[in-house]
Enzyme design. Structure first.
Site, PDB file in Angstrom:
ATOM      1  N   ASN A  17       0.837  -1.213   0.000  1.00  0.00           N
ATOM      2  CA  ASN A  17       0.000   0.000   0.000  1.00  0.00           C
ATOM      3  C   ASN A  17       0.866   1.256   0.000  1.00  0.00           C
ATOM      4  O   ASN A  17       0.556   2.230  -0.690  1.00  0.00           O
ATOM      5  CB  ASN A  17      -0.944  -0.001   1.205  1.00  0.00           C
ATOM      6  CG  ASN A  17      -2.194  -0.815   0.951  1.00  0.00           C
ATOM      7  OD1 ASN A  17      -3.061  -0.406   0.185  1.00  0.00           O
ATOM      8  ND2 ASN A  17      -2.278  -1.997   1.566  1.00  0.00           N
ATOM      9  N   HIS A 112      -8.190  -1.436   6.027  1.00  0.00           N
ATOM     10  CA  HIS A 112      -8.451  -2.754   6.614  1.00  0.00           C
ATOM     11  C   HIS A 112      -8.972  -3.689   5.509  1.00  0.00           C
ATOM     12  O   HIS A 112      -9.833  -3.282   4.724  1.00  0.00           O
ATOM     13  CB  HIS A 112      -9.485  -2.615   7.743  1.00  0.00           C
ATOM     14  CG  HIS A 112      -9.780  -3.920   8.398  1.00  0.00           C
ATOM     15  ND1 HIS A 112      -8.906  -4.529   9.263  1.00  0.00           N
ATOM     16  CD2 HIS A 112     -10.846  -4.765   8.289  1.00  0.00           C
ATOM     17  CE1 HIS A 112      -9.417  -5.682   9.668  1.00  0.00           C
ATOM     18  NE2 HIS A 112     -10.580  -5.846   9.093  1.00  0.00           N
ATOM     19  N   GLY A 146     -10.720   2.203  19.244  1.00  0.00           N
ATOM     20  CA  GLY A 146     -11.076   0.786  19.152  1.00  0.00           C
ATOM     21  C   GLY A 146     -10.267   0.060  18.082  1.00  0.00           C
ATOM     22  O   GLY A 146      -9.417   0.643  17.413  1.00  0.00           O
ATOM     23  N   GLU A 177      -7.320  -2.366  -2.630  1.00  0.00           N
ATOM     24  CA  GLU A 177      -6.698  -1.475  -1.636  1.00  0.00           C
ATOM     25  C   GLU A 177      -5.794  -0.464  -2.333  1.00  0.00           C
ATOM     26  O   GLU A 177      -5.775   0.715  -1.985  1.00  0.00           O
ATOM     27  CB  GLU A 177      -5.871  -2.291  -0.632  1.00  0.00           C
ATOM     28  CG  GLU A 177      -6.686  -3.183   0.272  1.00  0.00           C
ATOM     29  CD  GLU A 177      -5.842  -3.860   1.348  1.00  0.00           C
ATOM     30  OE1 GLU A 177      -4.881  -3.258   1.830  1.00  0.00           O
ATOM     31  OE2 GLU A 177      -6.160  -5.018   1.693  1.00  0.00           O
TER      32      GLU A 177
HETATM   33  C1  GRF Z   1      -3.225  -4.875   3.992  1.00  0.00           C
HETATM   34  O1  GRF Z   1      -4.006  -6.004   3.715  1.00  0.00           O
HETATM   35  C2  GRF Z   1      -4.003  -3.879   4.814  1.00  0.00           C
HETATM   36  O2  GRF Z   1      -5.360  -3.892   4.542  1.00  0.00           O
HETATM   37  C3  GRF Z   1      -3.767  -4.366   6.212  1.00  0.00           C
HETATM   38  O3  GRF Z   1      -2.441  -4.800   6.227  1.00  0.00           O
HETATM   39  C4  GRF Z   1      -2.058  -5.197   4.916  1.00  0.00           C
HETATM   40  C5  GRF Z   1      -0.845  -4.409   4.564  1.00  0.00           C
HETATM   41  O4  GRF Z   1      -0.280  -4.818   3.351  1.00  0.00           O
HETATM   42  N1  GRF Z   1      -4.031  -3.320   7.185  1.00  0.00           N
HETATM   43  P1  GRF Z   1       0.955  -3.994   2.767  1.00  0.00           P
HETATM   44  O5  GRF Z   1       2.021  -3.962   3.860  1.00  0.00           O
HETATM   45  O6  GRF Z   1       0.466  -2.649   2.393  1.00  0.00           O
HETATM   46  O7  GRF Z   1       1.409  -4.817   1.587  1.00  0.00           O
END
Ligand code: GRF
Length: 222
Positions: A17, A112, A146, A177
């Site tokens: 990401n 998420h 939370g 994502e």
């Molecule tokens: C992703 O699936 C995100 O939704 C979750 O952790 C993962 C991170 O993946 N919070 P990356 O490190 O961005 O490849």
């Protein structure tokens, strides 16, 4: 007219990401720059990606701190030093405390891998497969105290196919994502994201994104 927002990206893992955000910023498709990347894991692939992109990269190992609040205070110091406008949790595997949230009110967002409020916490993709749901996806939301409970900003849906396992579904979600997160960051740059406070009627704060569609995916079923 958008202004270029300074992002502080917090990571612990692979950083795909982070890469999507860096690529979008470098390509000029979002009005943002990654001012700093903070990782609590020295050997994370995200750290490698960040350094390769020439971004200021800070490893802050949580094990060196007495508690969450002390760790967060160290993170906040770096974020402030770098003039961060928006804190982006991108695979950051630590629960954050009031120290970080108080320093950046309504300025901490997370992604998420599930359609919240379903399947919060770890392994959202596996939870979806185990539950037998037909539609899964990802959520970008504000962070509150939370576990994945903060107000939802946007979601993208994907189908769950009959042969899916955690890995195949996870890959399909991850693809979304990488599109969803940069889009949301651009809305922040454009000043479109408004938090509507609770009217005190038991409703939680809600998010209004002016002039943008906040639901993505599954167009093939439409
Ligand atoms: C992703 O699936 C995100 O939704 C979750 O952790 C993962 C991170 O993946 N919070 P990356 O490190 O961005 O490849």
């Amino acid at each position: 007219m958008a202004f270029v927002i300074a992002l502080g990206v917090l990571v612990s893992g692979s950083g795909s990401n982070l890469q999507a955000i860096v690529d979008a910023a470098q390509a000029g498709t979002i009005d943002a720059r990654v001012a700093v990347v903070v990782s609590n894991v020295a050997g994370a692939k995200a750290v490698e990606r960040s350094r390769a992109a020439g971004i200021r990269t800070q490893v802050i190992d949580h094990r060196g701190y007495a508690d969450r609040r002390a760790f967060d205070a160290a993170v906040v110091e770096v974020l402030r030093e770098c003039g961060v406008d928006l804190v982006v949790l991108a695979g950051f595997m630590r629960v954050v405390s009031d120290v970080l949230l108080g320093a950046f009110p309504w300025r901490v967002v997370n992604i998420h891998p599930a359609l919240l409020p379903a399947f919060p916490g770890l392994h959202g993709q596996k939870q979806a497969v185990d539950a037998g749901v037909r539609i899964a996806g990802c959520t970008v939301h504000f962070v509150d105290s939370g576990m994945d409970t903060g107000p939802i900003i946007a979601q993208a849906a994907v189908p769950v196919l009959p042969d899916d396992d955690e890995e195949s579904l996870g890959a399909r979600i991850l693809e979304q994502e990488h599109m969803l997160f940069p889009s949301v960051l651009q809305w922040f740059a454009e000043g479109r994201v408004e938090v509507i406070p609770s009217a005190g009627d038991g409703m939680r704060p809600r998010v209004c994104v002016h002039g943008a569609s906040t639901a993505f995916g599954l167009r093939q079923l439409g």
